[in-house]
Design an enzyme around this catalytic site. Sequence first.
Site, PDB file in Angstrom:
ATOM      1  N   GLU A  67       0.834  -1.212   0.000  1.00 29.01           N
ATOM      2  CA  GLU A  67       0.000   0.000   0.000  1.00 29.01           C
ATOM      3  C   GLU A  67       0.865   1.257   0.000  1.00 29.01           C
ATOM      4  O   GLU A  67       0.567   2.229  -0.697  1.00 29.01           O
ATOM      5  CB  GLU A  67      -0.946  -0.008   1.207  1.00 29.01           C
TER       6      GLU A  67
ATOM      7  N   HIS B 235       2.118   2.144  -3.387  1.00 28.51           N
ATOM      8  CA  HIS B 235       1.219   2.953  -4.223  1.00 28.51           C
ATOM      9  C   HIS B 235       1.425   4.442  -3.954  1.00 28.51           C
ATOM     10  O   HIS B 235       1.306   5.267  -4.860  1.00 28.51           O
ATOM     11  CB  HIS B 235      -0.240   2.594  -3.937  1.00 28.51           C
TER      12      HIS B 235
HETATM   13 ZN   LIG Z   1      -2.557  -2.394  -4.737  1.00 29.57          ZN
END
Ligand SMILES: [Zn+2]
Length: 255
Positions: A129, A132
């Site tokens: 995460e 990202h």
């Molecule tokens: Zn992802």
Amino acid sequence: MKRALIIIALFLGVSRLSVAQGEQNLVQAAMEALTAATLSDAQVAQLSRQAVVEMDAKNPVAGPNDPYTLRLNKIVSRHRTVSGLPINYKVYMVPDVNAFATADGSVRVFKGLMDIMSDSELLAIMGHEIGHVVNKDSRDAMKSALRRSAVRNVAAANSGVIGKLSRSQVGGLVDGYFGASFSRQQETEADDYSYDFLKRNGYSVMALATSFEKLAKLNGGNQSNKVTAILSSHPDSKSRAERVRTRARRDGLAK
Ligand SMILES: [Zn+2]
């Protein structure tokens, strides 16, 4: 124009007091959202922060002495800053199998995910995460959500005639941001980021593979819809686990 900007702030869950305190920055960021195609990363981060404030208000956040918070704090104790990005972590006491990170460096982990993942698997998922965010996928998702939610207001803003922003339009911004799905390439790059993060910090990279395999298993089973959140935004868990295993074998780290 200013009135509409404050309406945005209120719908994003900011109190009048904090609007006054942060008014200058918020007005500036929201003005950009309404009138310009180009936003600075700092402005995107600020709007993302407001969106997280709303999410935090909507969800039961584990307290500082909650066992879930204590466990998460222990897991991330070495990772308060990742790739130069200061991260703030919170647990939502929600049964969904989910986690997300936002462009301002907020990471939110759901109780349902913590219940099924080991410490290193949680790090692998948080690493993905955070990937990202570091890769600017989260920034682009906010920009895209802004374009979709604000586009109908741009003309009015530019002509100086501000119609009121409907609640659904502002809600659309928050929903659009948190509901964004990333491209396959963005997912692969976030996987690679997590792999490198685990490797760099001396963790087993296999945790990334086993976390995906757990998600794939949930997906294949007849589970309640509480487990679907992270799966709907992260399909192909099984093939992604295999890709990690292949890379780990090549690197001599498959153990
Ligand atoms: Zn992802």
